[in-house]
Enzyme design. Sequence first.
Site, PDB file in Angstrom:
ATOM      1  N   ARG A  34       1.734  -1.957 -44.936  1.00 15.85           N
ATOM      2  CA  ARG A  34       2.858  -2.867 -45.192  1.00 15.85           C
ATOM      3  C   ARG A  34       4.192  -2.279 -44.748  1.00 15.85           C
ATOM      4  NH1 ARG A  34       0.533  -5.122 -50.919  1.00 15.85           N
ATOM      5  NH2 ARG A  34      -0.599  -6.859 -49.985  1.00 15.85           N
ATOM      6  N   LYS A 217     -16.537 -18.237 -54.514  1.00 20.91           N
ATOM      7  CA  LYS A 217     -16.612 -19.545 -55.184  1.00 20.91           C
ATOM      8  C   LYS A 217     -16.057 -20.699 -54.359  1.00 20.91           C
ATOM      9  CE  LYS A 217     -16.260 -17.696 -59.815  1.00 20.91           C
ATOM     10  NZ  LYS A 217     -15.341 -17.433 -60.919  1.00 20.91           N
ATOM     11  N   GLY A 373      -7.210 -12.164 -48.481  1.00 22.17           N
ATOM     12  CA  GLY A 373      -8.011 -11.340 -49.382  1.00 22.17           C
ATOM     13  C   GLY A 373      -9.046 -10.472 -48.704  1.00 22.17           C
ATOM     14  N   GLY A 396      -2.594 -14.841 -50.846  1.00 19.73           N
ATOM     15  CA  GLY A 396      -2.316 -16.173 -51.383  1.00 19.73           C
ATOM     16  C   GLY A 396      -1.413 -16.989 -50.477  1.00 19.73           C
TER      17      GLY A 396
END
Length: 417
Positions: A34, A217, A373, A396
Amino acid sequence: MTIDQYNFNGKKAIVRVDFNVPLDENGNITDDTRIRGALPTLKKILADGGSLIIMSHMGKPKGKVNPKMSLSQIKDAVAKALGTEVEFAEDCAKAADKAAALKPGQVLLLENLRFHPEEEGKPVGIDKEDPAYDAAKKEMKERQKEFAKTLASYADVYVNDAFGTAHRRHASTAVIADYFDADHKMLGYLMEKEVKAVDNILKDIKRPFTAIMGGSKVSTKIGIIENLMDKVDNLILCGGMTYTFAAAQGGKVGKSICETDKFDLALDIIKKAKEKGVNLVLGVDCVAADDFSNDANTMVVSCKEIPDEWEGLDAGPETRKIFADAIKDAKTILWNGPAGVFEFDNFTAGSRAIADAVVEATEKGAFSLVGGGDSVACINKFGLADKVSYVSTGGGALLEAIEGKVLPGIAAIRGDK
Ligand code: AMP
Protein backbone atom coordinates in the site's frame (compact mmCIF):
# COMPACT_ATOMS: atom_id res chain seq x y z
CA MET A 1 -8.89 18.62 -12.41
CA THR A 2 -6.50 15.74 -12.98
CA ILE A 3 -3.23 15.21 -11.16
CA ASP A 4 -1.26 15.46 -14.40
CA GLN A 5 -2.81 18.84 -15.23
CA TYR A 6 -1.97 20.36 -11.84
CA ASN A 7 1.34 21.98 -11.03
CA PHE A 8 2.02 21.59 -7.30
CA ASN A 9 4.95 24.05 -7.30
CA GLY A 10 4.81 26.11 -4.11
CA LYS A 11 1.52 24.46 -3.08
CA LYS A 12 0.63 22.42 -0.03
CA ALA A 13 -1.21 19.21 -0.91
CA ILE A 14 -3.17 17.13 1.58
CA VAL A 15 -3.27 13.57 0.28
CA ARG A 16 -5.53 10.81 1.58
CA VAL A 17 -3.70 7.52 1.15
CA ASP A 18 -4.42 4.02 2.38
CA PHE A 19 -1.44 3.26 4.62
CA ASN A 20 -3.41 0.67 6.57
CA VAL A 21 -0.49 -1.74 6.24
CA PRO A 22 -0.25 -5.00 8.19
CA LEU A 23 2.18 -4.85 11.14
CA ASP A 24 3.73 -7.67 13.18
CA GLU A 25 3.65 -7.66 17.00
CA ASN A 26 6.76 -5.44 17.07
CA GLY A 27 5.17 -2.85 14.80
CA ASN A 28 7.21 -3.88 11.74
CA ILE A 29 5.51 -3.67 8.35
CA THR A 30 4.93 -7.16 6.92
CA ASP A 31 3.63 -6.00 3.52
CA ASP A 32 4.35 -2.52 2.14
CA THR A 33 2.27 -2.84 -1.06
CA ARG A 34 0.00 0.00 0.00
CA ILE A 35 2.87 2.39 0.65
CA ARG A 36 4.41 1.57 -2.72
CA GLY A 37 1.00 2.00 -4.36
CA ALA A 38 0.80 5.66 -3.31
CA LEU A 39 4.37 6.60 -4.29
CA PRO A 40 3.72 7.82 -7.86
CA THR A 41 1.25 10.42 -6.55
CA LEU A 42 3.39 11.49 -3.59
CA LYS A 43 6.56 11.72 -5.68
CA LYS A 44 4.89 13.76 -8.42
CA ILE A 45 3.81 16.36 -5.84
CA LEU A 46 7.32 16.61 -4.38
CA ALA A 47 8.95 16.64 -7.82
CA ASP A 48 6.74 19.58 -8.83
CA GLY A 49 8.04 21.51 -5.82
CA GLY A 50 5.02 21.05 -3.59
CA SER A 51 4.85 20.06 0.05
CA LEU A 52 2.97 17.05 1.31
CA ILE A 53 0.55 16.45 4.13
CA ILE A 54 -0.14 12.73 4.19
CA MET A 55 -3.19 11.35 6.00
CA SER A 56 -4.46 7.81 6.48
CA HIS A 57 -6.28 5.50 8.82
CA MET A 58 -4.83 2.34 10.33
CA GLY A 59 -6.97 -0.46 11.73
CA LYS A 60 -10.18 0.14 13.62
CA PRO A 61 -9.39 2.20 16.75
CA LYS A 62 -13.08 3.19 16.94
CA GLY A 63 -12.52 6.88 17.61
CA LYS A 64 -9.97 6.41 20.41
CA VAL A 65 -6.21 6.83 20.60
CA ASN A 66 -4.56 3.40 20.42
CA PRO A 67 -0.74 3.29 20.24
CA LYS A 68 -0.87 -0.10 18.49
CA MET A 69 -2.50 1.63 15.53
CA SER A 70 -0.30 4.71 15.54
CA LEU A 71 1.01 5.79 12.16
CA SER A 72 4.22 6.87 13.93
CA GLN A 73 5.20 3.21 13.49
CA ILE A 74 5.42 3.62 9.73
CA LYS A 75 6.99 7.11 9.63
CA ASP A 76 10.50 5.78 8.90
CA ALA A 77 9.26 3.43 6.20
CA VAL A 78 7.44 6.32 4.49
CA ALA A 79 10.57 8.49 4.76
CA LYS A 80 12.67 5.71 3.21
CA ALA A 81 10.18 5.15 0.40
CA LEU A 82 10.08 8.87 -0.41
CA GLY A 83 13.81 9.36 0.08
CA THR A 84 13.27 12.37 2.35
CA GLU A 85 12.65 13.17 6.01
CA VAL A 86 9.11 12.99 7.33
CA GLU A 87 7.73 15.16 10.13
CA PHE A 88 4.97 13.65 12.29
CA ALA A 89 1.87 15.34 13.78
CA GLU A 90 0.69 13.48 16.92
CA ASP A 91 -2.85 14.78 16.56
CA CYS A 92 -4.22 15.10 13.06
CA ALA A 93 -6.76 17.70 14.22
CA LYS A 94 -4.06 19.96 15.74
CA ALA A 95 -1.52 20.03 12.95
CA ALA A 96 -2.12 23.56 11.66
CA ASP A 97 1.24 24.95 12.84
CA LYS A 98 3.25 22.05 11.47
CA ALA A 99 1.38 22.25 8.17
CA ALA A 100 1.92 26.00 7.95
CA ALA A 101 5.66 25.57 8.52
CA LEU A 102 6.10 23.16 5.60
CA LYS A 103 8.44 24.30 2.85
CA PRO A 104 8.47 22.95 -0.72
CA GLY A 105 9.72 19.36 -0.74
CA GLN A 106 8.87 18.78 2.92
CA VAL A 107 6.54 16.07 4.20
CA LEU A 108 4.21 15.90 7.19
CA LEU A 109 2.52 12.63 8.18
CA LEU A 110 -0.64 13.00 10.27
CA GLU A 111 -1.54 10.57 13.08
CA ASN A 112 -4.27 7.99 12.45
CA LEU A 113 -7.43 9.82 11.37
CA ARG A 114 -9.65 7.25 13.07
CA PHE A 115 -8.36 8.22 16.53
CA HIS A 116 -11.10 10.85 16.10
CA PRO A 117 -14.69 9.54 15.87
CA GLU A 118 -15.41 12.45 13.49
CA GLU A 119 -13.42 10.71 10.74
CA GLU A 120 -16.01 7.96 10.32
CA GLY A 121 -18.82 10.23 11.47
CA LYS A 122 -20.62 7.54 13.46
CA PRO A 123 -21.79 8.29 16.98
CA VAL A 124 -19.85 6.25 19.54
CA GLY A 125 -21.13 4.61 22.70
CA ILE A 126 -24.78 4.76 21.68
CA ASP A 127 -26.88 1.92 20.37
CA LYS A 128 -28.76 2.23 17.07
CA GLU A 129 -31.96 1.27 18.91
CA ASP A 130 -31.55 4.12 21.42
CA PRO A 131 -34.19 6.86 20.89
CA ALA A 132 -31.42 9.45 21.17
CA TYR A 133 -29.42 7.83 18.32
CA ASP A 134 -30.74 10.04 15.51
CA ALA A 135 -29.91 13.22 17.39
CA ALA A 136 -26.44 11.86 18.22
CA LYS A 137 -25.90 10.99 14.58
CA LYS A 138 -26.92 14.45 13.46
CA GLU A 139 -24.56 16.03 15.96
CA MET A 140 -21.73 13.78 14.85
CA LYS A 141 -22.30 14.70 11.20
CA GLU A 142 -21.86 18.37 12.17
CA ARG A 143 -18.67 17.52 14.04
CA GLN A 144 -17.51 15.56 11.02
CA LYS A 145 -17.88 18.65 8.85
CA GLU A 146 -15.81 20.71 11.30
CA PHE A 147 -13.12 18.02 11.41
CA ALA A 148 -13.00 17.85 7.60
CA LYS A 149 -12.80 21.64 7.44
CA THR A 150 -9.84 21.61 9.83
CA LEU A 151 -7.99 19.07 7.69
CA ALA A 152 -8.82 21.08 4.56
CA SER A 153 -7.44 24.26 6.16
CA TYR A 154 -3.92 22.78 6.15
CA ALA A 155 -3.59 22.74 2.37
CA ASP A 156 -4.19 24.44 -0.97
CA VAL A 157 -5.20 21.29 -2.77
CA TYR A 158 -6.75 17.89 -1.91
CA VAL A 159 -5.78 14.61 -3.53
CA ASN A 160 -7.57 11.33 -2.84
CA ASP A 161 -5.47 8.24 -3.60
CA ALA A 162 -7.12 5.82 -1.17
CA PHE A 163 -9.23 3.48 -3.28
CA GLY A 164 -9.59 1.01 -0.39
CA THR A 165 -11.78 3.51 1.49
CA ALA A 166 -13.46 5.16 -1.49
CA HIS A 167 -16.76 3.43 -0.67
CA ARG A 168 -16.93 5.25 2.68
CA ARG A 169 -18.25 8.76 3.17
CA HIS A 170 -15.66 9.68 5.77
CA ALA A 171 -14.24 13.10 6.63
CA SER A 172 -10.94 12.52 4.82
CA THR A 173 -12.31 10.50 1.90
CA ALA A 174 -15.31 12.58 0.85
CA VAL A 175 -16.50 15.37 3.20
CA ILE A 176 -13.18 17.26 2.95
CA ALA A 177 -13.71 17.64 -0.81
CA ASP A 178 -16.54 20.11 -0.10
CA TYR A 179 -13.93 22.61 1.09
CA PHE A 180 -12.04 22.69 -2.20
CA ASP A 181 -13.28 23.95 -5.56
CA ALA A 182 -13.16 21.73 -8.64
CA ASP A 183 -9.73 23.09 -9.67
CA HIS A 184 -8.19 22.14 -6.32
CA LYS A 185 -9.28 18.55 -5.80
CA MET A 186 -8.37 15.46 -7.78
CA LEU A 187 -7.85 11.73 -7.79
CA GLY A 188 -4.32 10.39 -7.33
CA TYR A 189 -2.67 8.06 -9.84
CA LEU A 190 -3.65 4.87 -8.00
CA MET A 191 -7.28 5.96 -7.88
CA GLU A 192 -7.19 6.88 -11.56
CA LYS A 193 -5.92 3.38 -12.38
CA GLU A 194 -8.60 1.71 -10.28
CA VAL A 195 -11.37 3.81 -11.82
CA LYS A 196 -10.09 3.02 -15.32
CA ALA A 197 -9.95 -0.71 -14.52
CA VAL A 198 -13.55 -0.67 -13.30
CA ASP A 199 -14.59 1.30 -16.41
CA ASN A 200 -12.99 -1.39 -18.59
CA ILE A 201 -15.20 -3.94 -16.87
CA LEU A 202 -18.44 -1.98 -16.70
CA LYS A 203 -18.32 0.42 -19.64
CA ASP A 204 -15.68 -0.24 -22.32
CA ILE A 205 -16.37 -3.97 -22.53
CA LYS A 206 -14.60 -6.01 -25.23
CA ARG A 207 -16.39 -9.29 -25.91
CA PRO A 208 -16.64 -12.03 -24.96
CA PHE A 209 -16.73 -10.96 -21.30
CA THR A 210 -16.24 -13.71 -18.72
CA ALA A 211 -16.77 -13.01 -15.02
CA ILE A 212 -15.61 -15.53 -12.46
CA MET A 213 -17.22 -15.20 -9.06
CA GLY A 214 -16.01 -17.50 -6.33
CA GLY A 215 -15.51 -17.39 -2.60
CA SER A 216 -17.59 -18.87 0.11
CA LYS A 217 -21.16 -17.58 -0.12
CA VAL A 218 -23.79 -16.51 -2.65
CA SER A 219 -25.31 -14.05 -0.19
CA THR A 220 -22.27 -11.74 -0.16
CA LYS A 221 -21.97 -11.72 -3.96
CA ILE A 222 -25.57 -11.41 -5.03
CA GLY A 223 -25.49 -7.64 -5.76
CA ILE A 224 -22.54 -8.13 -8.08
CA ILE A 225 -23.94 -11.21 -9.76
CA GLU A 226 -27.14 -9.32 -10.53
CA ASN A 227 -25.31 -6.30 -11.93
CA LEU A 228 -23.00 -8.48 -14.04
CA MET A 229 -25.87 -10.51 -15.44
CA ASP A 230 -26.70 -7.61 -17.80
CA LYS A 231 -23.13 -7.32 -19.01
CA VAL A 232 -21.34 -10.65 -19.25
CA ASP A 233 -21.35 -13.39 -21.87
CA ASN A 234 -20.06 -16.10 -19.52
CA LEU A 235 -20.63 -16.16 -15.77
CA ILE A 236 -18.65 -18.74 -13.83
CA LEU A 237 -19.90 -19.29 -10.28
CA CYS A 238 -17.49 -21.37 -8.23
CA GLY A 239 -16.06 -21.93 -4.74
CA GLY A 240 -18.44 -22.54 -1.87
CA MET A 241 -21.38 -21.18 -3.89
CA THR A 242 -21.26 -24.31 -6.04
CA TYR A 243 -22.97 -26.37 -3.35
CA THR A 244 -25.85 -23.99 -2.74
CA PHE A 245 -26.60 -24.22 -6.48
CA ALA A 246 -26.18 -28.01 -6.52
CA ALA A 247 -28.45 -28.48 -3.50
CA ALA A 248 -31.03 -26.02 -4.85
CA GLN A 249 -31.28 -28.23 -7.94
CA GLY A 250 -31.88 -31.30 -5.82
CA GLY A 251 -28.29 -32.48 -5.46
CA LYS A 252 -26.74 -34.13 -2.38
CA VAL A 253 -23.91 -31.96 -1.07
CA GLY A 254 -22.93 -33.73 2.17
CA LYS A 255 -21.24 -31.39 4.66
CA SER A 256 -20.29 -28.82 1.97
CA ILE A 257 -20.81 -25.16 2.73
CA CYS A 258 -24.41 -24.53 1.68
CA GLU A 259 -26.83 -21.67 2.28
CA THR A 260 -30.14 -23.50 2.58
CA ASP A 261 -32.06 -20.21 2.77
CA LYS A 262 -30.68 -19.13 -0.61
CA PHE A 263 -32.10 -21.90 -2.80
CA ASP A 264 -34.76 -19.62 -4.33
CA LEU A 265 -32.10 -17.06 -5.06
CA ALA A 266 -29.89 -19.67 -6.74
CA LEU A 267 -32.77 -20.94 -8.90
CA ASP A 268 -33.66 -17.36 -9.78
CA ILE A 269 -30.09 -16.71 -10.93
CA ILE A 270 -30.23 -19.81 -13.15
CA LYS A 271 -33.54 -18.62 -14.61
CA LYS A 272 -32.34 -15.06 -15.19
CA ALA A 273 -29.18 -16.27 -16.90
CA LYS A 274 -31.33 -18.26 -19.35
CA GLU A 275 -33.62 -15.29 -20.00
CA LYS A 276 -30.71 -12.96 -20.65
CA GLY A 277 -28.75 -15.43 -22.76
CA VAL A 278 -25.85 -15.54 -20.30
CA ASN A 279 -23.80 -18.73 -20.34
CA LEU A 280 -23.92 -19.65 -16.65
CA VAL A 281 -21.09 -22.03 -15.85
CA LEU A 282 -21.38 -24.10 -12.67
CA GLY A 283 -19.07 -26.83 -11.42
CA VAL A 284 -19.99 -30.40 -12.36
CA ASP A 285 -17.44 -32.34 -10.33
CA CYS A 286 -15.48 -31.46 -7.21
CA VAL A 287 -12.65 -32.59 -4.99
CA ALA A 288 -14.44 -33.68 -1.83
CA ALA A 289 -12.68 -34.15 1.51
CA ASP A 290 -13.57 -36.10 4.66
CA ASP A 291 -12.34 -33.24 6.85
CA PHE A 292 -11.82 -29.48 6.53
CA SER A 293 -8.03 -29.78 6.48
CA ASN A 294 -5.15 -29.89 4.04
CA ASP A 295 -4.36 -33.51 4.89
CA ALA A 296 -7.91 -34.84 4.57
CA ASN A 297 -8.66 -37.89 2.41
CA THR A 298 -10.08 -36.82 -0.95
CA MET A 299 -12.18 -38.13 -3.81
CA VAL A 300 -13.40 -36.69 -7.09
CA VAL A 301 -17.18 -36.81 -7.20
CA SER A 302 -20.15 -35.11 -8.87
CA CYS A 303 -21.10 -31.85 -7.11
CA LYS A 304 -24.60 -33.32 -6.74
CA GLU A 305 -23.58 -36.69 -5.29
CA ILE A 306 -21.34 -35.89 -2.36
CA PRO A 307 -21.50 -38.55 0.40
CA ASP A 308 -22.93 -37.47 3.76
CA GLU A 309 -19.73 -36.99 5.74
CA TRP A 310 -17.78 -35.40 2.88
CA GLU A 311 -17.51 -31.79 1.71
CA GLY A 312 -16.53 -30.20 -1.59
CA LEU A 313 -13.40 -28.12 -1.12
CA ASP A 314 -12.19 -27.60 -4.68
CA ALA A 315 -13.28 -27.79 -8.32
CA GLY A 316 -12.84 -31.20 -9.94
CA PRO A 317 -10.82 -31.96 -13.13
CA GLU A 318 -13.81 -31.85 -15.52
CA THR A 319 -14.95 -28.54 -14.00
CA ARG A 320 -11.46 -27.04 -14.30
CA LYS A 321 -11.53 -27.81 -18.03
CA ILE A 322 -14.98 -26.25 -18.49
CA PHE A 323 -13.93 -23.14 -16.55
CA ALA A 324 -10.70 -22.77 -18.54
CA ASP A 325 -12.63 -23.07 -21.82
CA ALA A 326 -14.96 -20.24 -20.81
CA ILE A 327 -11.99 -18.04 -19.89
CA LYS A 328 -9.29 -18.71 -22.50
CA ASP A 329 -10.89 -16.86 -25.42
CA ALA A 330 -12.46 -14.02 -23.42
CA LYS A 331 -11.46 -10.43 -24.18
CA THR A 332 -12.63 -8.99 -20.84
CA ILE A 333 -12.24 -10.90 -17.58
CA LEU A 334 -13.19 -10.16 -14.01
CA TRP A 335 -12.10 -12.59 -11.32
CA ASN A 336 -13.32 -12.27 -7.76
CA GLY A 337 -13.10 -15.12 -5.28
CA PRO A 338 -11.25 -18.46 -5.32
CA ALA A 339 -12.68 -21.71 -6.71
CA GLY A 340 -11.76 -23.68 -3.61
CA VAL A 341 -10.14 -23.49 -0.21
CA PHE A 342 -6.90 -22.24 -1.79
CA GLU A 343 -5.34 -21.60 1.63
CA PHE A 344 -4.84 -25.40 1.77
CA ASP A 345 -2.16 -26.36 -0.77
CA ASN A 346 -4.01 -29.55 -1.69
CA PHE A 347 -7.13 -27.63 -2.72
CA THR A 348 -5.65 -24.99 -5.03
CA ALA A 349 -6.09 -26.80 -8.37
CA GLY A 350 -9.41 -25.16 -9.28
CA SER A 351 -8.16 -21.65 -8.56
CA ARG A 352 -4.88 -22.44 -10.29
CA ALA A 353 -6.70 -23.59 -13.44
CA ILE A 354 -8.64 -20.31 -13.45
CA ALA A 355 -5.47 -18.27 -12.87
CA ASP A 356 -3.65 -20.05 -15.72
CA ALA A 357 -6.55 -19.51 -18.11
CA VAL A 358 -6.79 -15.82 -17.12
CA VAL A 359 -3.06 -15.43 -17.79
CA GLU A 360 -3.41 -17.21 -21.17
CA ALA A 361 -6.27 -14.92 -22.20
CA THR A 362 -4.33 -11.86 -21.03
CA GLU A 363 -1.36 -12.92 -23.14
CA LYS A 364 -3.73 -13.07 -26.11
CA GLY A 365 -4.82 -9.47 -25.48
CA ALA A 366 -7.68 -9.69 -22.98
CA PHE A 367 -8.14 -7.11 -20.23
CA SER A 368 -8.19 -8.99 -16.93
CA LEU A 369 -9.07 -7.49 -13.57
CA VAL A 370 -8.46 -9.52 -10.43
CA GLY A 371 -9.67 -8.14 -7.17
CA GLY A 372 -11.76 -8.10 -4.06
CA GLY A 373 -10.48 -9.84 -0.98
CA ASP A 374 -9.10 -13.31 -1.36
CA SER A 375 -8.58 -13.41 -5.10
CA VAL A 376 -5.60 -11.09 -4.64
CA ALA A 377 -4.07 -13.40 -2.02
CA CYS A 378 -4.76 -16.27 -4.39
CA ILE A 379 -3.08 -14.75 -7.46
CA ASN A 380 -0.15 -13.70 -5.28
CA LYS A 381 0.16 -17.25 -3.93
CA PHE A 382 0.57 -18.46 -7.51
CA GLY A 383 3.08 -15.68 -8.27
CA LEU A 384 0.99 -14.59 -11.27
CA ALA A 385 -0.03 -11.07 -10.20
CA ASP A 386 2.14 -9.41 -12.84
CA LYS A 387 0.71 -11.62 -15.60
CA VAL A 388 -2.83 -10.20 -15.41
CA SER A 389 -3.82 -6.72 -16.58
CA TYR A 390 -4.71 -5.27 -13.19
CA VAL A 391 -4.86 -6.40 -9.59
CA SER A 392 -7.11 -4.07 -7.61
CA THR A 393 -6.06 -2.75 -4.21
CA GLY A 394 -9.69 -2.34 -3.17
CA GLY A 395 -11.66 -4.99 -1.34
CA GLY A 396 -15.11 -3.67 -0.44
CA ALA A 397 -14.62 -0.59 -2.64
CA LEU A 398 -14.01 -2.69 -5.74
CA LEU A 399 -16.99 -4.92 -5.04
CA GLU A 400 -19.29 -1.93 -4.54
CA ALA A 401 -17.99 -0.31 -7.73
CA ILE A 402 -18.71 -3.51 -9.68
CA GLU A 403 -22.16 -3.65 -8.13
CA GLY A 404 -22.65 -0.37 -9.97
CA LYS A 405 -22.75 1.82 -6.87
CA VAL A 406 -21.34 5.34 -6.95
CA LEU A 407 -18.36 5.49 -4.57
CA PRO A 408 -18.56 8.58 -2.31
CA GLY A 409 -14.78 9.14 -2.47
CA ILE A 410 -14.87 9.40 -6.24
CA ALA A 411 -18.17 11.24 -6.49
CA ALA A 412 -16.94 13.91 -4.06
CA ILE A 413 -14.14 14.81 -6.44
CA ARG A 414 -15.94 14.42 -9.74
CA GLY A 415 -19.03 16.17 -8.45
CA ASP A 416 -21.34 13.35 -9.66
CA LYS A 417 -23.11 12.89 -6.30
P1 AMP B 1 -15.04 -14.71 0.03
O1 AMP B 1 -14.46 -13.90 1.14
O2 AMP B 1 -16.52 -14.84 0.03
O3 AMP B 1 -14.48 -14.28 -1.32
O4 AMP B 1 -14.55 -16.19 0.27
C1 AMP B 1 -13.21 -16.57 0.23
C2 AMP B 1 -13.07 -17.82 1.01
O5 AMP B 1 -13.90 -18.81 0.45
C3 AMP B 1 -11.66 -18.40 1.02
O6 AMP B 1 -11.15 -18.27 2.31
C4 AMP B 1 -11.87 -19.84 0.62
O7 AMP B 1 -11.15 -20.72 1.45
C5 AMP B 1 -13.36 -20.05 0.81
N1 AMP B 1 -13.87 -21.14 -0.01
C6 AMP B 1 -13.76 -21.31 -1.34
N2 AMP B 1 -14.30 -22.47 -1.71
C7 AMP B 1 -14.79 -23.07 -0.60
C8 AMP B 1 -15.45 -24.31 -0.34
N3 AMP B 1 -15.71 -25.14 -1.32
N4 AMP B 1 -15.79 -24.57 0.93
C9 AMP B 1 -15.50 -23.70 1.92
N5 AMP B 1 -14.89 -22.52 1.74
C10 AMP B 1 -14.53 -22.20 0.49
